[in-house]
Write an enzyme that holds these catalytic residues in place. Structure first.
Site, short mmCIF file in Angstrom:
data_model
loop_
_atom_site.label_atom_id
_atom_site.label_comp_id
_atom_site.label_asym_id
_atom_site.label_seq_id
_atom_site.Cartn_x
_atom_site.Cartn_y
_atom_site.Cartn_z
N GLU A 216 0.87 -1.18 0.00
CA GLU A 216 0.00 0.00 0.00
C GLU A 216 0.90 1.22 0.00
O GLU A 216 1.48 1.58 1.03
CB GLU A 216 -0.93 -0.02 1.21
N CYS A 250 -1.17 9.22 2.44
CA CYS A 250 -0.87 8.64 1.14
C CYS A 250 -1.93 8.98 0.10
O CYS A 250 -1.65 8.98 -1.10
CB CYS A 250 -0.71 7.12 1.25
#
Length: 475
Positions: A216, A250
């Site tokens: 991820e 993110c």
């Protein structure tokens, strides 16, 4: 913890998994309930640890993102895992076998021991949210939290030790050397959340033992602002996403592509939205600081580089408020207008409260700009033009999309969360997380009676199999 100790810990967990066998739904639920209890009972300690690690971090933001944002996925897994555990029936090939009693199904088996490498930006959420799927699937876990948030990492170690024996869940703390050794352990699966550059080292280390990985990552998640967008609503939502955790997310909107004639309007709408959210920044506990000096310096370097190369820099801070000398590492939300591709801020993931705003003439130009770059973790479209929205969705590739907001798709437990290419591989959350951390075992049960068609598949071959092969060779 040194490498031999980590190896011994992993072996104990693997041995316990074999000894105890596949855990029942009740055991999985009990483990998840213990995780929920840890988050509720340690709320104040978590808020304090993260505030200490960042220097200044909003307690409400911590409660929302790291605590409540972890409890939600855990509760969702707890409520659904019995259904997820059921074997999945499939059709037989050829279908005729099914009519005679053959069966095909997929059974979901725990992989075993899952390694979890969690990052510093949301260290609690990005430990517990993956655990929802890991535990629902019946696995055990070893966790390596970030050394950049030492108080939180130490708290996680204490928390888990208070509720789990090490052979169920264990926390390993330490610096980059420990992290490197951890990534090289022979887990049954490894999930890493962090930067793309480090992910390459993690994947390389995991490859030595052929460990399957979920990565991820991040990247430069774009916003495409349509001519049909409501500027005030769009700016408020974009700037909220950009200032949450001071942009250290993110999925934070990394840059905005705006119609040329909407640029000025967007800048003013962004200014108004930030002023409403943060009438002050310097001593405002709602506004989070940058986690470390090197990241603060990196972000300031982006601004200086953009200014030197001709960009217009607009700091969205209260008039007269000086952030050059402060107790913490706070950087005001900053717009960088008309950036060029040679600027560092357009080449690297920002991970801070800077927002480049680039103009476009046609939506095809905006789509082309996005497609000329690495596929991002998220993409955001603001507008009411259904045809244009579908064009953006079908013509671009990203890990996920939120329409008319930012980041929100990550909060949907029924949607997979993951990247594509440089922004990651694999996905989790909800049922997708259960499947990601399960071995999907194919099971075929043949019919009992040895009927003619089955016999014809064995030598000596005769007209029966030749007739069958002829039927299969037709277009």
């Amino acid at each position: 913890m040194d490498t031999p100790a980590m190896l011994a810990l992993l072996e104990r967990q693997k041995a316990a998994q074999l000894r105890d066998g596949t855990p029942s739904a009740e055991t999985r639920i009990a483990r998840i309930e213990r995780c929920i209890g840890l988050l509720i009972d340690n709320r104040a300690a978590i808020e304090e640890a993260l505030n200490a690690d960042f220097g200044s971090r909003s307690r409400e933001a911590t409660a929302f993102t790291d605590i409540a944002g972890s409890i939600g996925p855990l509760k969702h897994a707890k409520e659904n895992l019995r259904r997820w555990m059921r074997p999945e029936k499939r059709k037989t090939t050829p279908a005729l076998l099914g009519l005679f009693g053959a069966k095909a199904e997929v059974r979901f088996q725990p992989k075993g021991v899952v390694g979890v490498i969690s990052p510093w930006n949301f260290p609690v959420n990005l430990t517990f949210a993956p655990l929802a799927g890991v535990l629902a699937a019946g696995n055990r876990a070893m966790i390596k939290p970030s050394e950049l948030t030492p108080a939180t990492s130490e708290l996680l170690k204490i928390m888990f030790a208070s509720a789990f024996p090490e052979e169920e869940i264990a926390v390993v703390t330490g610096g980059p050397e420990v992290g490197q050794a951890f990534a090289g352990l022979a887990f049954d699966h490894l999930i890493f959340t962090g930067g793309t550059a480090i992910a390459k080292h993690v994947m390389r280390a995991a490859a030595e033992n052929l460990v399957p990985v979920t990565l991820e990552l991040g990247g430069k998640s774009p916003v495409i602002l349509s001519k049909s967008a409501d500027l005030d609503v769009a700016a408020a939502r974009i700037m909220n996403g950009k200032t949450l955790n001071a942009g250290q997310i993110c999925l934070a909107p990394d840059y905005v592509l705006a119609p040329r004639d909407k640029m000025d309007g967007f800048v003013e709408a962004a200014r108004r939205s930030v002023a409403t959210m943060f009438p002050t920044i310097r001593d405002n506990p709602d506004y989070t600081a940058i986690v470390a000096q090197r990241h603060y310096d990196r972000i300031q370097d982006y601004v200086a580089d953009a200014r030197a190369k001709g960009a217009t820099v607009v700091e969205l801070k209260p008039q007269g408020e000086d952030l050059s000398q402060q107790e913490h590492r706070k950087i005001a939300p900053t717009l960088i207008l008309d950036p060029t591709d040679d600027m560092k801020v357009m080449q690297e993931e920002i991970f801070g409260p800077l927002l480049p705003v680039k103009s476009y003439v046609s939506v095809d130009e905006a789509i082309g700009y996005v497609n000329a770059r690495d596929r991002p973790l998220g993409l955001y479209y603001f507008g009411d033009d259904a045809g244009e929205r579908e064009k953006v969705l079908s013509s671009t590739t990203s890990g996920g999309v939120t329409v008319n907001d930012v980041i929100f798709h990550v909060a949907q437990e029924e949607l997979p969360f993951g990247g594509v290419g440089p922004s990651g591989m694999g996905s989790y959350h909800g049922h997708d997380g259960f499947r990601e951390f399960s071995h999907r075992k194919a099971v075929y049960t043949q019919i009992k009676k040895d009927i003619g068609p089955l016999k014809q598949l064995r030598p000596p071959f005769g007209p029966g199999i030749r007739k069958y092969l002829e039927s299969q060779m037709r277009a």
